[in-house]
Structures are given as structure tokens and as C-alpha cells.
Design a protein around this motif. Structure first.
Motif, PDB file in Angstrom:
ATOM      1  N   GLY A  40       0.341  -1.482  -0.103  1.00  0.00           N
ATOM      2  CA  GLY A  40      -0.038  -0.319  -0.007  1.00  0.00           C
ATOM      3  C   GLY A  40       0.518   1.425   0.281  1.00  0.00           C
ATOM      4  O   GLY A  40       0.433   2.185   0.730  1.00  0.00           O
ATOM      5  N   GLY A 100       3.352  10.238  10.202  1.00  0.00           N
ATOM      6  CA  GLY A 100       1.961  10.109   9.673  1.00  0.00           C
ATOM      7  C   GLY A 100       0.921  10.048   9.877  1.00  0.00           C
ATOM      8  O   GLY A 100      -0.075  11.031  11.150  1.00  0.00           O
ATOM      9  N   GLY A 101      -0.130  10.000   9.028  1.00  0.00           N
ATOM     10  CA  GLY A 101      -1.491   9.824   9.439  1.00  0.00           C
ATOM     11  C   GLY A 101      -1.691   9.005  10.376  1.00  0.00           C
ATOM     12  O   GLY A 101      -2.756   9.304  10.882  1.00  0.00           O
ATOM     13  N   SER A 102      -0.706   8.063  10.574  1.00  0.00           N
ATOM     14  CA  SER A 102      -0.816   7.306  11.572  1.00  0.00           C
ATOM     15  C   SER A 102      -0.446   8.375  12.909  1.00  0.00           C
ATOM     16  O   SER A 102      -1.413   7.758  13.753  1.00  0.00           O
ATOM     17  CB  SER A 102       0.551   5.903  11.920  1.00  0.00           C
ATOM     18  OG  SER A 102       0.680   5.674  10.802  1.00  0.00           O
ATOM     19  N   TYR A 126      -9.612  -0.012   6.893  1.00  0.00           N
ATOM     20  CA  TYR A 126      -8.371  -0.394   6.817  1.00  0.00           C
ATOM     21  C   TYR A 126      -7.371  -0.347   8.437  1.00  0.00           C
ATOM     22  O   TYR A 126      -8.987  -0.227   9.342  1.00  0.00           O
ATOM     23  CB  TYR A 126      -8.090   1.382   7.316  1.00  0.00           C
ATOM     24  CG  TYR A 126      -6.076   1.564   7.237  1.00  0.00           C
ATOM     25  CD1 TYR A 126      -5.257   1.404   6.689  1.00  0.00           C
ATOM     26  CD2 TYR A 126      -5.779   2.632   8.715  1.00  0.00           C
ATOM     27  CE1 TYR A 126      -3.859   0.991   7.057  1.00  0.00           C
ATOM     28  CE2 TYR A 126      -4.383   2.654   8.708  1.00  0.00           C
ATOM     29  CZ  TYR A 126      -3.324   2.034   8.136  1.00  0.00           C
ATOM     30  OH  TYR A 126      -2.144   2.739   8.232  1.00  0.00           O
ATOM     31  N   ASN A 176      -9.463   2.926   2.109  1.00  0.00           N
ATOM     32  CA  ASN A 176      -8.359   1.749   1.801  1.00  0.00           C
ATOM     33  C   ASN A 176      -9.318   0.527   2.034  1.00  0.00           C
ATOM     34  O   ASN A 176     -10.039   0.632   3.593  1.00  0.00           O
ATOM     35  CB  ASN A 176      -7.280   1.415   2.480  1.00  0.00           C
ATOM     36  CG  ASN A 176      -6.179   0.847   2.232  1.00  0.00           C
ATOM     37  OD1 ASN A 176      -6.013  -0.312   1.785  1.00  0.00           O
ATOM     38  ND2 ASN A 176      -5.215   0.904   3.565  1.00  0.00           N
ATOM     39  N   ASP A 204     -10.598   9.841   7.530  1.00  0.00           N
ATOM     40  CA  ASP A 204      -9.580   9.855   6.806  1.00  0.00           C
ATOM     41  C   ASP A 204      -9.386  10.627   4.936  1.00  0.00           C
ATOM     42  O   ASP A 204      -9.839  10.253   4.615  1.00  0.00           O
ATOM     43  CB  ASP A 204      -8.987   9.146   7.209  1.00  0.00           C
ATOM     44  CG  ASP A 204      -7.992   8.238   6.318  1.00  0.00           C
ATOM     45  OD1 ASP A 204      -7.278   8.351   5.781  1.00  0.00           O
ATOM     46  OD2 ASP A 204      -7.717   6.951   7.046  1.00  0.00           O
ATOM     47  N   ILE A 206      -6.729  10.876   3.727  1.00  0.00           N
ATOM     48  CA  ILE A 206      -5.356  10.419   3.245  1.00  0.00           C
ATOM     49  C   ILE A 206      -4.776  10.228   1.856  1.00  0.00           C
ATOM     50  O   ILE A 206      -4.050  10.236   1.411  1.00  0.00           O
ATOM     51  CB  ILE A 206      -4.777   9.516   4.379  1.00  0.00           C
ATOM     52  CG1 ILE A 206      -4.040   9.978   5.537  1.00  0.00           C
ATOM     53  CG2 ILE A 206      -3.540   8.939   3.234  1.00  0.00           C
ATOM     54  CD1 ILE A 206      -4.252   8.647   6.538  1.00  0.00           C
ATOM     55  N   TYR A 207      -5.725   9.330   1.652  1.00  0.00           N
ATOM     56  CA  TYR A 207      -5.689   9.154  -0.300  1.00  0.00           C
ATOM     57  C   TYR A 207      -6.364  10.613  -1.293  1.00  0.00           C
ATOM     58  O   TYR A 207      -6.689  10.614  -2.775  1.00  0.00           O
ATOM     59  CB  TYR A 207      -6.749   8.091  -0.430  1.00  0.00           C
ATOM     60  CG  TYR A 207      -5.482   7.100   0.096  1.00  0.00           C
ATOM     61  CD1 TYR A 207      -4.626   6.231  -0.442  1.00  0.00           C
ATOM     62  CD2 TYR A 207      -6.045   6.142   1.070  1.00  0.00           C
ATOM     63  CE1 TYR A 207      -4.044   5.751   0.074  1.00  0.00           C
ATOM     64  CE2 TYR A 207      -5.560   5.289   1.397  1.00  0.00           C
ATOM     65  CZ  TYR A 207      -4.321   4.766   0.853  1.00  0.00           C
ATOM     66  OH  TYR A 207      -3.771   4.136   1.814  1.00  0.00           O
ATOM     67  N   SER A 231      -1.936  13.044   5.594  1.00  0.00           N
ATOM     68  CA  SER A 231      -0.883  12.504   5.436  1.00  0.00           C
ATOM     69  C   SER A 231       0.002  12.924   4.608  1.00  0.00           C
ATOM     70  O   SER A 231      -0.446  13.030   3.259  1.00  0.00           O
ATOM     71  CB  SER A 231      -0.881  11.269   5.714  1.00  0.00           C
ATOM     72  OG  SER A 231       0.573  10.375   4.791  1.00  0.00           O
ATOM     73  N   SER A 233       2.432  10.578   2.772  1.00  0.00           N
ATOM     74  CA  SER A 233       2.713   9.393   2.137  1.00  0.00           C
ATOM     75  C   SER A 233       2.137   8.923   1.235  1.00  0.00           C
ATOM     76  O   SER A 233       3.007   8.710   0.258  1.00  0.00           O
ATOM     77  CB  SER A 233       2.320   8.479   3.403  1.00  0.00           C
ATOM     78  OG  SER A 233       2.501   8.413   4.766  1.00  0.00           O
ATOM     79  N   LYS A 234       1.273   9.449   0.772  1.00  0.00           N
ATOM     80  CA  LYS A 234       0.684   9.033  -0.676  1.00  0.00           C
ATOM     81  C   LYS A 234       0.318   9.456  -1.951  1.00  0.00           C
ATOM     82  O   LYS A 234       1.096   9.258  -2.598  1.00  0.00           O
ATOM     83  CB  LYS A 234      -1.015   8.314  -0.303  1.00  0.00           C
ATOM     84  CG  LYS A 234      -1.074   7.861   1.346  1.00  0.00           C
ATOM     85  CD  LYS A 234      -0.320   5.909   1.247  1.00  0.00           C
ATOM     86  CE  LYS A 234      -1.268   5.698   2.406  1.00  0.00           C
ATOM     87  NZ  LYS A 234      -0.424   4.082   2.278  1.00  0.00           N
ATOM     88  N   ARG A 242       7.543  10.126   7.569  1.00  0.00           N
ATOM     89  CA  ARG A 242       6.857   9.907   8.548  1.00  0.00           C
ATOM     90  C   ARG A 242       6.189  11.324   9.218  1.00  0.00           C
ATOM     91  O   ARG A 242       6.572  11.760   9.834  1.00  0.00           O
ATOM     92  CB  ARG A 242       7.370   9.635   9.437  1.00  0.00           C
ATOM     93  CG  ARG A 242       8.298   7.602  10.090  1.00  0.00           C
ATOM     94  CD  ARG A 242       7.097   6.518   8.807  1.00  0.00           C
ATOM     95  NE  ARG A 242       5.559   6.370   9.379  1.00  0.00           N
ATOM     96  CZ  ARG A 242       4.160   6.877   8.728  1.00  0.00           C
ATOM     97  NH1 ARG A 242       4.390   7.394   7.806  1.00  0.00           N
ATOM     98  NH2 ARG A 242       3.039   6.502   9.625  1.00  0.00           N
ATOM     99  N   TYR A 321      -5.932   1.114  -4.639  1.00  0.00           N
ATOM    100  CA  TYR A 321      -6.530  -0.183  -4.546  1.00  0.00           C
ATOM    101  C   TYR A 321      -8.002  -0.500  -5.446  1.00  0.00           C
ATOM    102  O   TYR A 321      -8.227   0.346  -6.085  1.00  0.00           O
ATOM    103  CB  TYR A 321      -6.933  -0.372  -3.415  1.00  0.00           C
ATOM    104  CG  TYR A 321      -5.913  -0.091  -2.299  1.00  0.00           C
ATOM    105  CD1 TYR A 321      -4.956   0.083  -2.018  1.00  0.00           C
ATOM    106  CD2 TYR A 321      -5.663   1.747  -1.518  1.00  0.00           C
ATOM    107  CE1 TYR A 321      -4.082   0.060  -1.543  1.00  0.00           C
ATOM    108  CE2 TYR A 321      -5.507   1.241  -0.982  1.00  0.00           C
ATOM    109  CZ  TYR A 321      -4.196   1.526  -0.460  1.00  0.00           C
ATOM    110  OH  TYR A 321      -2.941   1.143   0.420  1.00  0.00           O
TER     111      TYR A 321
HETATM  112  C1  LIG Z   1      -6.455   4.640   5.100  1.00  0.00           C
HETATM  113  C2  LIG Z   1      -5.597   4.742   5.781  1.00  0.00           C
HETATM  114  N1  LIG Z   1      -5.507   5.558   6.719  1.00  0.00           N
HETATM  115  C3  LIG Z   1      -3.864   5.748   7.490  1.00  0.00           C
HETATM  116  C4  LIG Z   1      -2.681   5.087   7.037  1.00  0.00           C
HETATM  117  C5  LIG Z   1      -1.699   5.330   7.244  1.00  0.00           C
HETATM  118  O1  LIG Z   1      -0.295   6.096   7.115  1.00  0.00           O
HETATM  119  P1  LIG Z   1       0.815   7.008   6.895  1.00  0.00           P
HETATM  120  O2  LIG Z   1       1.046   6.906   8.435  1.00  0.00           O
HETATM  121  O3  LIG Z   1       1.735   6.351   6.620  1.00  0.00           O
HETATM  122  O4  LIG Z   1      -0.112   8.500   6.543  1.00  0.00           O
HETATM  123  C6  LIG Z   1      -2.865   4.438   5.579  1.00  0.00           C
HETATM  124  C7  LIG Z   1      -1.778   3.279   5.310  1.00  0.00           C
HETATM  125  O5  LIG Z   1      -1.556   2.989   4.522  1.00  0.00           O
HETATM  126  C8  LIG Z   1      -4.445   3.931   5.413  1.00  0.00           C
HETATM  127  O6  LIG Z   1      -4.259   3.528   4.265  1.00  0.00           O
END
Ligand SMILES: Cc1ncc(COP(=O)(O)O)c(C=O)c1O
Length: 390
Positions: A40, A100-102, A126, A176, A204, A206-207, A231, A233-234, A242, A321
Motif C-alpha cells: 500500500g 504520519g497519518g498514523s 483500514y 482503503n 481520513d 489520506i488518499y 498525510s 505519505s500517499k 513519516r 486499490y
Molecule cells: C486509510 C489509511 N489511513 C492511514 C494510513 C496511515 O498512513 P501513514 O501513517 O503513512 O500516513 C494508511 C496507510 O496505508 C491508510 O491506508
């Protein structure tokens, strides 16, 4: 005597795909050419202007903690991005930079969940969401969703599943593992339904940026009090740096800052300096090219899988995905994934990693490979189907 660890850590499931990934790596080490459709994260490395900004930050000695809320310049740049992309004026004071989004999810779940309380989550979804909730001694009420609701929570479902211990709903748009997007009116409906119960809506996003043929609406366009996770990240292609952010209502920011100070002190400093380059026109031009490339990949893989008999009832509009029903082939999704890995060296993820609802009949493909590799994957999958005995 066996050592005992916390019940909350024991309750958290590993990613089932990791067992497949370990096997994929073994096959690769023995010289096999494995096509990875299980991962992912974008296959592109971080865009050059961001890397250069990161290198310059390191050379300039930006190696120390920042404020817990993050660099003011970055929070302002993100606010500027909301203005440019969504015509929204978000006060930078409401933005917290997170690891990160985390990290944003950790902050939101720590702020909004008491022991025994729960959020409504779509199943499939997710997996880490429910695990974060468990870590703060709360929980997830998983709501089974299918193509009839675009694999998303709806206002009606929120109404139907809300109980005395529910404190909020968390949705992802694009989602996701399904890639489906909530439109503005659906977001407004979810907002009204959670508000009616005095609950919180967490979205969320993030995408965002990785949508094809449309731009996803932010919940902030219809609900100024929602919590938004995002985030670098994507769309921005910075998974390993991070870095993410949380937009919160003004009254929550002080408490979130306190949590951030205690949980991680600050997000990585050099990553924050690097991310300042994300919003430069030359970087955005690169990211938009990549988005166009993801669209081409979706448009290759989606019809090809459907043609082979995979059930993909709704066209995913975002993320990278495809969540596919394998009922037509019979058998269990985990064994199905193992078969393709062993016989054709194509790796993808079993539904079990995203929840329980019909998980044994679904798999997720991530189109995080080039078009020629995807074409090769389709050929291998077609061949593997002929030897699959579900
Ligand atoms: C839906 C979703 N939320 C959050 C995350 C967390 O990603 P990150 O911590 O890299 O921003 C992911 C990572 O795959 C995700 O798919």
C-alpha cells in the motif's frame, strides 16, 4: 513461567499479508521475479524537489525537535493548500503536524475515546483504525458494507448502528481497500447523523489527491467541526518520512497539543522542512503526473480483472486499490493468494486484513507497479486461474 504482555497488545492482529510478503521475499531471494501488488505505498520515490529540500534541511542543521504542533511555516503552507484546492480558509492554528497519518489517528483516538466507548467503522476498512481504538481501551463497531453503499458508511447506517456506547464514526474517502469516495452530500449526511447523537465525525482524507476524474470533497467543506486526518505519505509520496497532519476544531487543539507533547514530542524535523517543498508548483506538477499514471494503471487493471471474472461491482474513484470478489472462482481468499504467489509469483492481499465481512471471498490488488508490470501480472493471473482448484 511464560512472560505475560498486555491484553491490549495481544488483542491486536498482525497484518496477514506479512506471511505472504515473507514468502514473496524468500521466492525473490531464490531468483524468482515476484510482482508485488500487495503493498500500500506508491512505487515512486519521493519527488526530487522534496528530497533536495530535505537534504538542505539536514545540511542547515534542522535536526532538533520542533514545536509539538509542528513548524508554523508548514502549518501555514497546509492552510494555503486548503485554500487553493478546496477554497477553504482553515486557521493554521487548527492544524497539527503528526508522524504520519498514523500519528494523527493516535491523537484523535486518544482525544475522543474513553474506555468501553467505540466508533463506527466500515468493514472492510483500514485495519489499524480498530487497533488504535483497542489501544486506548475503546473499540470499533464494525458495520458490514458492500457495493450497494459504495463500501462506505451512510447516514442511515450510522443511525442504525449507533448505541449508548458509540461516540463517533470514522470514514475514509477515498477508502482503503475499496478506493471509493464520499461526495459532499454524503459527507454532510454523515455529519448530520453523528451530530444528532452528539458524536464526533473523523474523516481520513489520506488518499486525497489520488482520485481519478474527480477531486474528492473535504468534509471541512460541510462540517467545520469534523476531525480530518491527512498525510504526506500517499499523494505526496513520502511514506518513509513519516509525516501527516490533523485538522481539529479550535477548542480541541490545546488538548491535542498536550497529547502530542507526551506521545511523540514532535514530528520529524527534517521531514517537516522537506515537506515545505510539497506545495511548490514544480512539485505539484510532478505529483499530478504521477496521479495521471495511477489513473492509467487503474484503467488497465480494472477491466482486465473484470474480464477474468473478478467481481468489482463499483468503479473505485481513488487511492490505488481494487477490492475484488473472488466468489466466481471458489475457495478461500488466503489460499487463493498463496496459490498465485507460489505458482505465478504475483503477490496480493487477502480480504482478512481489512475486516470480517465476506473477507474470505475478497482480495485487494494495489496498482503500485508500472503499466508493463501490471500487464505481465494480468497474464500471470489469467494463467494461474487455470490451475486454481478452489
Ligand atoms: C486509510 C489509511 N489511513 C492511514 C494510513 C496511515 O498512513 P501513514 O501513517 O503513512 O500516513 C494508511 C496507510 O496505508 C491508510 O491506508
Amino acid at each position: 513461567m511464560a512472560q505475560s504482555y498486555s491484553a491490549r497488545s495481544r488483542a491486536i492482529e498482525p497484518f496477514h499479508v506479512m506471511a505472504l510478503l515473507a514468502r514473496a521475499n524468500e521466492l525473490q531471494a531464490s531468483g524468482r521475479d515476484v510482482i508485488h501488488l500487495e503493498i500500500g505505498e506508491p512505487d515512486f520515490t519521493t519527488a526530487a524537489p522534496i528530497v533536495e529540500a530535505g537534504q538542505a534541511a539536514l545540511a542547515a542543521g534542522h535536526t532538533r525537535y520542533t514545536a509539538a504542533r509542528g513548524l508554523p511555516a508548514l502549518r501555514e503552507a497546509i492552510a494555503g493548500f486548503y485554500h487553493q484546492r478546496y477554497a477553504l480558509d482553515i486557521d493554521p492554528q487548527r492544524i497539527l503536524i503528526t508522524p504520519g497519518g498514523s500519528g494523527a489517528l493516535l491523537l484523535a483516538s486518544s482525544l475522543l475515546v474513553d474506555p468501553g466507548k467505540h466508533w463506527l467503522l466500515a468493514d472492510p476498512g483500514y485495519p489499524c483504525n480498530r487497533h488504535f481504538l483497542r489501544l486506548v481501551e475503546g473499540g470499533a463497531q464494525l458495520v458490514p458494507v458492500g457495493p450497494e453503499v459504495n463500501y462506505q458508511l451512510t447516514a442511515d447506517l450510522v443511525e442504525r448502528y449507533w448505541d449508548n456506547d458509540t461516540v463517533g464514526a470514522l470514514v475514509a474517502s477515498p477508502a482503503n481497500p475499496t478506493g471509493t469516495v464520499l461526495d459532499r452530500s454524503e459527507l454532510a449526511g454523515l455529519s448530520a447523523a453523528t451530530r444528532a447523537h452528539g458524536g464526533h465525525l473523523v474523516v481520513d482524507e489520506i488518499y486525497h489527491g489520488l482520485t481519478y476524474g474527480l477531486d474528492a470533497a473535504s468534509v471541512l467543506e460541510v462540517d467545520d467541526h469534523a476531525f480530518v486526518l491527512n498525510s504526506f505519505s500517499k499523494y505526496f509520496g513520502m511514506t518513509g518520512w513519516r509525516l501527516g497532519w490533523l485538522v481539529a476544531p479550535p477548542e480541541a487543539v490545546g488538548d491535542l497539543e498536550k497529547l502530542a507533547q507526551n506521545l511523540y514530542i514532535s514530528a520529524p524535523s527534517m521531514a517537516q522542512h522537506a515537506a515545505l517543498a510539497c506545495f511548490e508548483p514544480q512539485t505539484l506538477a510532478i505529483l499530478e503526473e504521477r496521479r495521471a499514471e495511477f489513473a492509467l494503471r487503474r484503467d488497465l487493471l480494472l477491466p482486465a480483472l473484470r474480464e477474468l471474472g473478478f467481481g468489482i461491482a463499483v468503479e473505485p474513484q481513488g487511492a490505488f486499490y481494487l477490492y475484488a470478489d473472488i466468489s466466481a472462482f471458489g475457495g478461500d481468499a488466503f489460499a487463493f493468494c498463496q496459490h498465485f504467489l507460489e505458482t505465478e509469483h504475483v503477490a496480493f492481499t487477502p480480504g482478512l486484513d481489512f475486516g470480517r465481512h465476506l473477507a474470505g471471498h475478497h482480495v485487494r490488488f494495489a496498482y503500485t507497479q508500472s503499466l508493463p508490470r501490471l500487464q505481465e501480472a494480468v497474464e500471470r493471473i489469467a494463467r494461474g486461474l487455470r490451475s486454481w482448484q478452489g
